[in-house]
Design a protein around this motif. Sequence first.
Motif, mmCIF file in Angstrom:
data_model
loop_
_atom_site.group_PDB
_atom_site.id
_atom_site.type_symbol
_atom_site.label_atom_id
_atom_site.label_comp_id
_atom_site.label_asym_id
_atom_site.label_seq_id
_atom_site.Cartn_x
_atom_site.Cartn_y
_atom_site.Cartn_z
ATOM 1 N N LYS A 262 0.813 -1.220 0.000
ATOM 2 C CA LYS A 262 0.000 0.000 0.000
ATOM 3 C C LYS A 262 0.845 1.267 0.000
ATOM 4 O O LYS A 262 0.547 2.223 -0.715
ATOM 5 C CB LYS A 262 -0.962 0.020 1.183
ATOM 6 C CG LYS A 262 -1.901 1.212 1.131
ATOM 7 C CD LYS A 262 -2.945 1.179 2.195
ATOM 8 C CE LYS A 262 -3.853 2.394 2.069
ATOM 9 N NZ LYS A 262 -4.910 2.377 3.061
ATOM 10 N N GLU A 263 1.933 1.300 0.766
ATOM 11 C CA GLU A 263 2.740 2.522 0.831
ATOM 12 C C GLU A 263 3.386 2.823 -0.527
ATOM 13 O O GLU A 263 3.525 3.985 -0.901
ATOM 14 C CB GLU A 263 3.797 2.446 1.937
ATOM 15 C CG GLU A 263 4.804 1.333 1.803
ATOM 16 C CD GLU A 263 4.402 0.008 2.428
ATOM 17 O OE1 GLU A 263 5.299 -0.807 2.660
ATOM 18 O OE2 GLU A 263 3.187 -0.220 2.667
ATOM 19 N N ILE A 264 3.729 1.804 -1.288
ATOM 20 C CA ILE A 264 4.277 2.008 -2.630
ATOM 21 C C ILE A 264 3.174 2.494 -3.569
ATOM 22 O O ILE A 264 3.366 3.431 -4.352
ATOM 23 C CB ILE A 264 4.907 0.705 -3.172
ATOM 24 C CG1 ILE A 264 6.047 0.240 -2.266
ATOM 25 C CG2 ILE A 264 5.353 0.868 -4.615
ATOM 26 C CD1 ILE A 264 7.202 1.200 -2.168
ATOM 27 N N TYR A 265 1.997 1.882 -3.474
ATOM 28 C CA TYR A 265 0.854 2.292 -4.298
ATOM 29 C C TYR A 265 0.512 3.761 -4.056
ATOM 30 O O TYR A 265 0.304 4.527 -4.999
ATOM 31 C CB TYR A 265 -0.347 1.396 -4.003
ATOM 32 C CG TYR A 265 -1.589 1.798 -4.755
ATOM 33 C CD1 TYR A 265 -1.757 1.435 -6.087
ATOM 34 C CD2 TYR A 265 -2.585 2.551 -4.155
ATOM 35 C CE1 TYR A 265 -2.883 1.812 -6.797
ATOM 36 C CE2 TYR A 265 -3.719 2.935 -4.850
ATOM 37 C CZ TYR A 265 -3.860 2.560 -6.166
ATOM 38 O OH TYR A 265 -4.973 2.952 -6.861
ATOM 39 N N MET A 266 0.485 4.163 -2.787
ATOM 40 C CA MET A 266 0.153 5.551 -2.458
ATOM 41 C C MET A 266 1.224 6.507 -2.996
ATOM 42 O O MET A 266 0.904 7.592 -3.481
ATOM 43 C CB MET A 266 -0.008 5.719 -0.941
ATOM 44 C CG MET A 266 -1.150 4.893 -0.353
ATOM 45 S SD MET A 266 -2.746 5.163 -1.141
ATOM 46 C CE MET A 266 -3.130 6.786 -0.524
ATOM 47 N N ALA A 267 2.497 6.117 -2.940
ATOM 48 C CA ALA A 267 3.565 6.956 -3.471
ATOM 49 C C ALA A 267 3.430 7.110 -4.990
ATOM 50 O O ALA A 267 3.628 8.209 -5.531
ATOM 51 C CB ALA A 267 4.926 6.365 -3.116
#
Length: 74
Positions: A45-50
């Motif tokens: 998720k943190e990569i997707y949000m970035a």
Amino acid sequence: MLVLSRKSNESIMIGGNIEIVVLGVEGDTVKLGIRAPREVDIYRKEIYMAIQEENRAAATNPTAIDEVSKLFKK
């Protein structure tokens, strides 16, 4: 939100072609395996949000918009 309990080596299905398998549990960390078609993008998720934030920034950057416009005018 659907909440499920699964043990190691048990899985859940999403649609007919995505399987999430619990590979192991160590303390408060769960190791998951994902079986999905190659065309399905899978991100933490943190990569997707970035990625989403970078896309928003690029879409509102006048210089980037000009560069893309130049590409399509050729």
